[in-house]
Motif scaffolding. Sequence first.
Motif, mmCIF file in Angstrom:
data_model
loop_
_atom_site.group_PDB
_atom_site.id
_atom_site.type_symbol
_atom_site.label_atom_id
_atom_site.label_comp_id
_atom_site.label_asym_id
_atom_site.label_seq_id
_atom_site.Cartn_x
_atom_site.Cartn_y
_atom_site.Cartn_z
ATOM 1 N N VAL A 189 8.859 3.269 -7.037
ATOM 2 C CA VAL A 189 8.130 4.534 -6.864
ATOM 3 C C VAL A 189 6.929 4.570 -7.793
ATOM 4 O O VAL A 189 5.825 4.942 -7.385
ATOM 5 C CB VAL A 189 9.050 5.746 -7.142
ATOM 6 C CG1 VAL A 189 8.273 7.045 -7.066
ATOM 7 C CG2 VAL A 189 10.219 5.764 -6.201
ATOM 8 N N GLU A 190 7.139 4.162 -9.048
ATOM 9 C CA GLU A 190 6.091 4.248 -10.064
ATOM 10 C C GLU A 190 4.877 3.380 -9.753
ATOM 11 O O GLU A 190 3.810 3.586 -10.313
ATOM 12 C CB GLU A 190 6.646 3.946 -11.456
ATOM 13 C CG GLU A 190 7.405 2.651 -11.593
ATOM 14 C CD GLU A 190 8.818 2.656 -10.981
ATOM 15 O OE1 GLU A 190 9.277 1.567 -10.605
ATOM 16 O OE2 GLU A 190 9.438 3.717 -10.842
ATOM 17 N N ARG A 191 5.007 2.452 -8.845
ATOM 18 C CA ARG A 191 3.857 1.621 -8.449
ATOM 19 C C ARG A 191 2.873 2.428 -7.597
ATOM 20 O O ARG A 191 1.681 2.139 -7.575
ATOM 21 C CB ARG A 191 4.350 0.396 -7.678
ATOM 22 C CG ARG A 191 3.232 -0.517 -7.267
ATOM 23 C CD ARG A 191 3.722 -1.805 -6.674
ATOM 24 N NE ARG A 191 2.574 -2.525 -6.148
ATOM 25 C CZ ARG A 191 2.635 -3.380 -5.154
ATOM 26 N NH1 ARG A 191 3.780 -3.665 -4.591
ATOM 27 N NH2 ARG A 191 1.553 -3.980 -4.722
ATOM 28 N N LYS A 203 0.855 -1.195 0.000
ATOM 29 C CA LYS A 203 0.000 0.000 0.000
ATOM 30 C C LYS A 203 0.885 1.238 0.000
ATOM 31 O O LYS A 203 2.037 1.188 0.418
ATOM 32 C CB LYS A 203 -0.897 0.021 1.243
ATOM 33 C CG LYS A 203 -1.832 -1.171 1.350
ATOM 34 C CD LYS A 203 -2.745 -1.062 2.556
ATOM 35 C CE LYS A 203 -1.931 -1.161 3.830
ATOM 36 N NZ LYS A 203 -2.722 -1.229 5.039
ATOM 37 N N ILE A 204 0.312 2.357 -0.426
ATOM 38 C CA ILE A 204 1.050 3.622 -0.457
ATOM 39 C C ILE A 204 1.591 3.981 0.925
ATOM 40 O O ILE A 204 2.716 4.449 1.053
ATOM 41 C CB ILE A 204 0.191 4.775 -1.058
ATOM 42 C CG1 ILE A 204 0.971 6.096 -1.109
ATOM 43 C CG2 ILE A 204 -1.090 4.990 -0.261
ATOM 44 C CD1 ILE A 204 2.063 6.162 -2.128
ATOM 45 N N VAL A 261 5.364 8.951 -11.988
ATOM 46 C CA VAL A 261 6.662 9.556 -12.288
ATOM 47 C C VAL A 261 6.580 10.098 -13.704
ATOM 48 O O VAL A 261 6.499 9.334 -14.659
ATOM 49 C CB VAL A 261 7.816 8.534 -12.153
ATOM 50 C CG1 VAL A 261 9.152 9.195 -12.478
ATOM 51 C CG2 VAL A 261 7.841 7.929 -10.756
ATOM 52 N N GLY A 262 6.563 11.426 -13.818
ATOM 53 C CA GLY A 262 6.437 12.063 -15.126
ATOM 54 C C GLY A 262 7.783 12.425 -15.719
ATOM 55 O O GLY A 262 8.834 11.931 -15.285
ATOM 56 N N GLU A 263 7.743 13.322 -16.684
ATOM 57 C CA GLU A 263 8.955 13.746 -17.380
ATOM 58 C C GLU A 263 9.941 14.444 -16.454
ATOM 59 O O GLU A 263 11.131 14.473 -16.729
ATOM 60 C CB GLU A 263 8.594 14.662 -18.547
ATOM 61 C CG GLU A 263 7.907 13.938 -19.683
ATOM 62 C CD GLU A 263 7.595 14.858 -20.842
ATOM 63 O OE1 GLU A 263 8.252 15.897 -20.990
ATOM 64 O OE2 GLU A 263 6.672 14.517 -21.608
ATOM 65 N N GLY A 264 9.450 15.017 -15.370
ATOM 66 C CA GLY A 264 10.320 15.716 -14.426
ATOM 67 C C GLY A 264 11.193 14.779 -13.604
ATOM 68 O O GLY A 264 12.077 15.219 -12.881
ATOM 69 N N LEU A 295 18.604 7.662 -4.161
ATOM 70 C CA LEU A 295 17.514 7.180 -3.308
ATOM 71 C C LEU A 295 17.116 5.744 -3.621
ATOM 72 O O LEU A 295 17.032 4.908 -2.715
ATOM 73 C CB LEU A 295 16.294 8.100 -3.399
ATOM 74 C CG LEU A 295 15.077 7.661 -2.586
ATOM 75 C CD1 LEU A 295 15.397 7.587 -1.090
ATOM 76 C CD2 LEU A 295 13.901 8.594 -2.828
ATOM 77 N N LYS A 296 16.882 5.423 -4.880
ATOM 78 C CA LYS A 296 16.419 4.071 -5.228
ATOM 79 C C LYS A 296 17.446 3.007 -4.840
ATOM 80 O O LYS A 296 17.091 1.964 -4.300
ATOM 81 C CB LYS A 296 16.095 3.984 -6.718
ATOM 82 C CG LYS A 296 14.795 4.639 -7.099
ATOM 83 C CD LYS A 296 14.498 4.396 -8.566
ATOM 84 C CE LYS A 296 13.045 4.664 -8.875
ATOM 85 N NZ LYS A 296 12.687 4.191 -10.220
#
Length: 135
Positions: free
Chosen positions: A74-76, A36-37, A80-83, A60-61
């Motif tokens: 993170v993307e789950r 969960k988040i 996570v966009g272009e930034g 970080l990762k």
Amino acid sequence: SSRRASGTPNPVRQSRPRPLGMVAVAAGGPSRPPEKIEDFLWNIHQVLTAQPGPLPVDELKETYAKQLGHKCSVERFLVVGEGGLGATLKRIPHIVSLSSSGGATTVKATLPADTTRSQLIEADAAYRKELFKKN
């Protein structure tokens, strides 16, 4: 040794009960990936508070994976966009604080190191409530 009365080995081995995995381990042992988040945010908090100082965002990762023993997905939980990761982390200011110096962006925990999991969840709920009011 587990042998039957006849002296032949017993085919059924006694197994030790397996401990239940915790979501985050402050001591740095392996843990299960978050489901969960709230679990993910707690893991991020744990990783950042274990660091001696602010951590470069691009580390970080890897630091997360080394400390918790599973991939930092993170993307789950967050888009996570272009930034990139830095822009994504700016959307959770109640959990992480970003700063830039000399072209390098670092991240640190927003909440104190002694924050409990339930306090972090309360802070997240309050932040979401504020976002909801704004929209």
